[in-house]
Design an enzyme around this catalytic site. Structure first.
Site, short mmCIF file in Angstrom:
data_model
loop_
_atom_site.label_atom_id
_atom_site.label_comp_id
_atom_site.label_asym_id
_atom_site.label_seq_id
_atom_site.Cartn_x
_atom_site.Cartn_y
_atom_site.Cartn_z
N HIS A 160 0.84 -1.20 0.00
CA HIS A 160 0.00 0.00 0.00
C HIS A 160 0.88 1.25 0.00
O HIS A 160 2.06 1.20 0.35
CB HIS A 160 -0.92 0.02 1.22
CG HIS A 160 -0.16 0.06 2.51
ND1 HIS A 160 0.41 1.19 3.01
CD2 HIS A 160 0.17 -0.93 3.36
CE1 HIS A 160 1.04 0.93 4.13
NE2 HIS A 160 0.91 -0.37 4.36
N ASP B 32 4.14 -4.59 3.34
CA ASP B 32 5.58 -4.79 3.19
C ASP B 32 5.98 -6.20 3.60
O ASP B 32 6.86 -6.82 3.01
CB ASP B 32 6.38 -3.75 3.96
CG ASP B 32 6.03 -3.70 5.43
OD1 ASP B 32 5.10 -4.39 5.87
OD2 ASP B 32 6.69 -2.95 6.17
#
Length: 540
Positions: A154, A425
């Site tokens: 994101h 991540d």
């Protein structure tokens, strides 16, 4: 399982594909190393943009690659977790950005410049980064682009916890006035992701993967996000830039703002013996990295004025000390860690996000003019955190198994032209580790592993009857994240870092044979099955 879709056009932002300029730079010889150059940057001239960022803490992955492009560039999310309130503090972390942790996860950072200067309240800061002198695209002369599968982290969010939790207690300074609620995508993040979508649209049209104003038939395009606000919104903004007139839905499977098991970097099996061996492997791979963080901790403590904070004064928060970490590995939960590493990661994540959002770099550093090297040192805490929790081989193949399977299926879905998967991540890091990517450090980035908004771009190419795949990390530089210039393929592209793998070799053009490339995914899934049999079935 609930399946929800939302349409993209409602979130289209006013950011348009722009301009011409320097010629395109194609990736021709991915084995050439990118170089970093020193350049100076003054901070940007009093333009203030409010934006959010969120602390994501379990990071992602030792994975690597070397890449080339006639002017090369390399490319770099983590997991949200319940961070800490006292000595650690409760804060959200989700499977994302190189800093997300137990329940969810982290955050990330990047920086760039063209030997350019930004003006900050009157001071100069040294920026050690590679100049981005023009356009870069993923391109192989003589080959036809047939399919794209993207796993994205994101974009910029607010920290995972609010100012009344750990972040408010650990420093006497006031944090940036974030433009979103804790953990949610910021206004800046939405603009940046729309720009990335526009860049990919321009590239895909130039490569003749899609026509102009593409309206895909059923099954040609899939947009699938984790059910968290920041991932759904990122996918929505990217789709608005990539397919602005198509009104494509964003698919998510869980109740809104809950974690989808496909994107949750959780341990899907566990035994006492597995836990012991996995912890031993974490120390085997990362003991030195964890021990070497004392200088990073000292810098972070100085920047936030830790000893002047309310938490330090009432002894609910203690000084950062390398080596006090304790790991937690349980079935159905994300790998976790307590101690200084977790607390410092939450603060590191928030500071890096503040650097991206705050136009005045001195304010971003709580009154200090930090050098680029110092920002990298602060971000390194997040990088280590993500590696430690998600990229040791025994951990990576376990937590990444659902997403590795999902990507493999997308690559082999008949008629699929374009796939966009949006997570964290920790997803980027664990997937790269699970499929055997070489270790790497991204150039022109503060976050060296999985920068905010970064994307693993898997591309399928054909030449005659032969089929090949490639893998690259694409990410915006710190300068692009801070200044938000229009991205395009001619004059101002994001960074591109070519990924190399341990067990397969590239051809002379930097591509991998399709059967060999598919095998690294099959091997990762087989490794999962082997570990399950070794530990779970044996324990039974």
């Amino acid at each position: 399982m609930k399946k929800t879709v939302i349409t993209a056009c409602s979130l289209v932002l006013a950011a348009v594909i722009g301009s011409t300029g320097c010629g395109k730079i194609s990736l021709k010889n991915p084995n050439m190393k990118n170089s970093e150059t020193n350049s100076e940057l003054k901070t940007e001239d009093n333009t203030e943009v409010k934006t959010e960022t969120n602390t994501e803490t379990n990071t992602e992955t030792n994975t690597g690659a070397t890449t080339e492009a006639k002017t090369e560039a390399k490319t770099e999310e983590t997991t949200e977790a319940k961070t800490e309130t006292t000595t650690e503090a409760k804060a959200e972390t989700t499977a994302e950005d190189n800093t997300e942790a137990n329940s969810e996860a982290t955050s990330e950072v990047n920086a760039e410049s063209n030997t350019e200067t930004e003006t900050n309240t009157g001071s100069t800061q040294n920026i050690d980064e590679e100049a981005n002198a023009g356009g870069r695209i993923i391109d192989y002369d003589g080959y036809k682009l047939d399919q794209v599968v993207i796993l994205s982290r994101h974009n910029i969010r607010s920290p995972l916890s609010g100012g009344d939790s750990l972040l408010g207690k650990i420093t006497p300074h006031e944090w940036f006035n974030w433009t979103s609620a804790p953990s949610e995508l910021s206004l800046r993040g939405g603009v940046l992701e729309t720009q990335m979508g526009q860049y990919f649209r321009q590239w895909a049209e130039e490569e003749e993967l899609i026509p102009t104003n593409y309206h895909p038939d059923n099954g040609q395009v899939r947009i699938y996000a984790n059910s968290k606000q920041r991932t759904i919104a990122t996918a929505q903004y990217f789709t608005a830039g990539m397919f602005p007139t198509a009104g494509l839905p964003v698919e998510y499977h869980m109740e809104f703002d809950k974690m989808d098991p496909v994107f949750t970097p959780q341990l899907t099996f566990w035994t006492d013996e597995y836990e012991k061996d996995a912890k031993d492997q974490i120390y085997e791979y990362y003991a030195d990295a964890m021990k070497s963080l004392n200088d990073n901790y000292e810098l972070l403590s100085d920047v936030i004025d830790l000893e002047e904070s309310n938490g330090f004064k009432d002894q609910s928060i203690t000084a950062f000390t390398a080596g006090d970490e304790e790991f937690s590995l349980k079935e159905g939960a994300e790998p976790g860690v307590s101690g200084s590493l977790k607390t410092a990661c939450s603060v590191s994540d928030a500071l890096v996000l503040q650097y991206y959002e705050e136009s005045d770099t001195q304010k971003a550093g709580f009154g200090q003019e930090l050098t680029y090297e110092q920002w990298k040192s602060i971000s390194e805490i997040k990088d280590v955190y993500g590696d430690v929790l998600f990229t040791a081989p025994m951990i990576a193949v376990n937590v990444a198994y659902p997403l590795v399977s999902e990507i493999y299926d997308e690559m082999n879905t008949d008629g699929r032209v374009f796939t966009f998967l949006c997570g964290h991540d920790s997803n980027v890091g664990s997937v790269l580790a699970a499929i055997g990517a070489e270790d790497y450090e991204l150039p022109n980035a503060i976050e060296k592993k999985t920068p905010i908004g970064c994307k693993i771009v898997f591309t399928k190419w054909s030449k005659g009857s032969e089929v090949f795949w490639s893998a690259d990390l694409v990410y915006q530089t710190p300068s692009q994240l801070r200044n938000m210039p229009i991205l395009d393929t001619d004059s101002n592209s994001p960074e591109i870092f070519h990924i190399s793998f341990k067990n397969i070799k590239q051809n002379e053009d930097g591509l991998y044979k399709a059967d060999e490339f598919m095998k690294i995914f099959l091997d990762a899934m087989d490794s999962y099955e082997s570990l399950y049999q070794e530990y779970v079935e044996k324990a039974a």
